[in-house]
Design an enzyme around this catalytic site. Sequence first.
Site, PDB file in Angstrom:
ATOM      1  CD1 TRP A   7      -0.266  16.943   6.060  1.00  0.00           C
ATOM      2  CD2 TRP A   7      -2.534  15.982   5.687  1.00  0.00           C
ATOM      3  NE1 TRP A   7      -0.410  16.001   4.936  1.00  0.00           N
ATOM      4  CE2 TRP A   7      -1.585  15.321   4.597  1.00  0.00           C
ATOM      5  CE3 TRP A   7      -3.683  15.495   5.939  1.00  0.00           C
ATOM      6  CZ2 TRP A   7      -1.849  14.436   3.846  1.00  0.00           C
ATOM      7  CZ3 TRP A   7      -4.274  14.582   4.767  1.00  0.00           C
ATOM      8  CH2 TRP A   7      -3.301  14.010   3.833  1.00  0.00           C
ATOM      9  CB  CYS A  27      -3.942  18.440  12.132  1.00  0.00           C
ATOM     10  SG  CYS A  27      -4.614  18.719  10.608  1.00  0.00           S
ATOM     11  CE  LYS A  84      10.843   4.755   4.292  1.00  0.00           C
ATOM     12  NZ  LYS A  84       9.920   3.734   4.873  1.00  0.00           N
ATOM     13  CG  HIS A 140       4.335 -12.103 -15.475  1.00  0.00           C
ATOM     14  ND1 HIS A 140       3.848 -13.065 -16.442  1.00  0.00           N
ATOM     15  CD2 HIS A 140       5.137 -12.834 -14.539  1.00  0.00           C
ATOM     16  CE1 HIS A 140       4.237 -14.203 -15.997  1.00  0.00           C
ATOM     17  NE2 HIS A 140       5.003 -14.096 -14.801  1.00  0.00           N
ATOM     18  NE  ARG A 154       0.653  15.136  14.780  1.00  0.00           N
ATOM     19  CZ  ARG A 154      -0.040  14.178  15.616  1.00  0.00           C
ATOM     20  NH1 ARG A 154       0.606  13.759  16.647  1.00  0.00           N
ATOM     21  NH2 ARG A 154      -1.263  13.868  15.149  1.00  0.00           N
ATOM     22  CE  LYS A 169       7.131   8.713  11.914  1.00  0.00           C
ATOM     23  NZ  LYS A 169       8.025   7.637  11.281  1.00  0.00           N
ATOM     24  CD  GLU A 197       9.810   0.196   3.980  1.00  0.00           C
ATOM     25  OE1 GLU A 197       8.778   0.186   3.725  1.00  0.00           O
ATOM     26  OE2 GLU A 197      10.328   1.155   4.862  1.00  0.00           O
ATOM     27  CG  ASN A 244      -5.278  17.546  15.287  1.00  0.00           C
ATOM     28  OD1 ASN A 244      -5.018  18.674  14.875  1.00  0.00           O
ATOM     29  ND2 ASN A 244      -4.627  17.141  15.969  1.00  0.00           N
ATOM     30  N   GLY A 245      -8.723  16.157  12.832  1.00  0.00           N
ATOM     31  CA  GLY A 245      -9.918  15.078  12.512  1.00  0.00           C
ATOM     32  C   GLY A 245     -10.831  15.856  11.276  1.00  0.00           C
ATOM     33  CD  GLU A 274       7.688   6.839   2.671  1.00  0.00           C
ATOM     34  OE1 GLU A 274       6.714   6.913   3.624  1.00  0.00           O
ATOM     35  OE2 GLU A 274       8.784   6.150   3.186  1.00  0.00           O
TER      36      GLU A 274
HETATM   37  C1  G6P Z   1       2.239   7.202   7.153  1.00  0.00           C
HETATM   38  C2  G6P Z   1       3.835   7.371   7.363  1.00  0.00           C
HETATM   39  C3  G6P Z   1       4.479   6.050   7.064  1.00  0.00           C
HETATM   40  C4  G6P Z   1       3.927   4.857   7.920  1.00  0.00           C
HETATM   41  C5  G6P Z   1       2.525   4.866   7.539  1.00  0.00           C
HETATM   42  C6  G6P Z   1       1.870   3.770   8.817  1.00  0.00           C
HETATM   43  O1  G6P Z   1       2.035   7.073   5.754  1.00  0.00           O
HETATM   44  O2  G6P Z   1       4.340   8.298   6.535  1.00  0.00           O
HETATM   45  O3  G6P Z   1       5.887   6.173   7.488  1.00  0.00           O
HETATM   46  O4  G6P Z   1       4.610   3.653   7.504  1.00  0.00           O
HETATM   47  O5  G6P Z   1       1.782   6.050   8.025  1.00  0.00           O
HETATM   48  O6  G6P Z   1       2.001   4.357   9.845  1.00  0.00           O
HETATM   49  P1  G6P Z   1       1.779   3.708  11.515  1.00  0.00           P
HETATM   50  O7  G6P Z   1       2.114   4.694  12.560  1.00  0.00           O
HETATM   51  O8  G6P Z   1       0.433   3.015  11.504  1.00  0.00           O
HETATM   52  O9  G6P Z   1       2.915   2.623  11.339  1.00  0.00           O
END
Ligand code: G6P
Length: 609
Positions: A73, A2, A487, A506, A27, A604, A483, A99-100, A490
Amino acid sequence: MCGIVGYIGDKPAADILVSGLRRLEYRGYDSAGVAIVNGRLKVCKRQGKVDELQRALDSEQIAGSLGIGHTRWATHGPPSDENSHPHVSTTGDFALVHNGIIENYATLKEGLIRKGYKFESETDTEVLVHLIEDVMKTTGLELPEAVRQALATVVGTYGIAIVSQDDEDLLIAARKGSPLIVGVGDGEYFLGSDAAPLIEHTRQVVYLHDGEMVVIRRSGMDVRSLDNVPLNKEVHELEWDLEQIEKQGYDHFMLKEIMEQPVALENCMRGRVNVDDNSIRLGGLLQYMDQIRAAKRIIIVGCGTSWHSALVGEYLIEGLARIPVEVEYASEFRYREPILEKDDVVIAISQSGETADTLAAIREAKERGALALGICNMVGSTIARETDAGVYLHAGPEIGVASTKAFTAQVMVLTMLALKLAKGRTLSDEAFAGYLKGLAEIPDKIRDVLDIHEQIAQLAQVYRYASNFLYLGRGYNFPVALEGALKLKEISYIHAEGYPAAEMKHGPIALIDRFMPVVFLAMHDSTYSKVVSNIEEVVARQGSVIAITDNGSEIERHCEYMVRIPRTQEFLTPLLTVVPLQLLSYYIAVLRGCDVDQPRNLAKSVTVE
Ligand code: G6P
């Protein structure tokens, strides 16, 4: 997650709020709304994108120079017009965005229903509205005092903003666990859950801290603790400018941020890596270096991509400085009663500096007496403030939900830290100089990798219809395999898994057939010959091998595609190998028509547990 915006001044609030909400789109959200006061309180909210809200506002033409806005959100209640914020009091006098998460909302709601309050949404937020209303009704208090009193009964996290039609010179905001920043203008004030919506109006900001509430009027603002103690707040200058948060001709923020990596890393190293006097200077950690060197154990916590960079950090710090390192998901660390001793050092990695679990992990570490350090990108963020010391990435704002330049900058900071810890301990001055030279060459080598982006775009054409992907790497490149898979998941919604290459036998090997693309990170390092054997095992089962390599002659005949990247020292390879994987996921997602910068369901910055 949010987002909140707010405005009080003499300009049309609707435009400022909507453009602020657009700046917060990155976000992650599912609905948006505004409340504007102009004689009366008017609320407009819609499920869907800010464009939907804009269309509705265009038809209503709401005037007024006081208002709040929100991107939601969903947590409590699905995305819908009703559940969108702002939520309005029964009398229609005031509106609130939040938010929260209000953890005791169910109990509070029951009590309010018994008192006759009607709920129009399934949100926890609406409880706050009626709670404030009820305090006003039963005590006769004015809105600011009623907010203060109502918040005292709330358990959970919040960043809230409130406007009322009874006072057109009043904007209230309060925070506990959910960030809020006030932008200071000339006779006007702006509110944002991060700096992005503020930058185009002002660079003078005041960060609200947890447990603080601000009452803003056009003539000035009054910040107090929630128990009503007046506070003197410092005005800070934002480092970022408008250009940095715009796409600058790129189709997506993600591509812009991938392409920015050489410059981001140069900025990250500036003033820190000094090849001439063979040193690394991490100003923020200066007074703690001896304590870190003497640590029995370093524990690195983070979430998502930041957790992956933490894993690279483990290889780096153990490999170079020989200090034991453990890496934990922040969310697990905080709830499993971790054993922490006073000689332990906990490092939190977080691009945003606001991830709820990472923040809680750091609080836990501090409570147990450990030294808490932060590696963050967002200057002034909560984790940056609450840690004992830390290092900023200086990578510039990252807007794309899928983290790219923050990952490489995090790895860069961890590399600098590992080398600094190793110097004079496990590394001679001579060896250190060689490593430093390699580090300084990394931005140019990333430029070389980025130069082959068209080749990777073609690769994406070939694999765009795949339903699964496997990413395999060893040693320093095992976290990069994780990673790469993250990616792809996501932003393209293709199922992908990252594994240490040898672990493939395994389990994942059972999945390999001619429909399974397998991306190998096959750099010429200490694990190369083992990786070559793993490639042969995949080929023997008809898997389709894509190799990211600095070498390749032995594996060429086995690979369907080879992506050749420059050679570097083993400990620096993650900074190069991750780049083609970022590009591959980007191009595949674009070809599949996915919303690259705002992938479904993702946020985000995850500011709730
Ligand atoms: C969310 C984002 C990721 C990020 C993660 C941790 O899941 O979509 O891209 O890596 O949060 O976020 P931070 O701001 O703590 O690195």
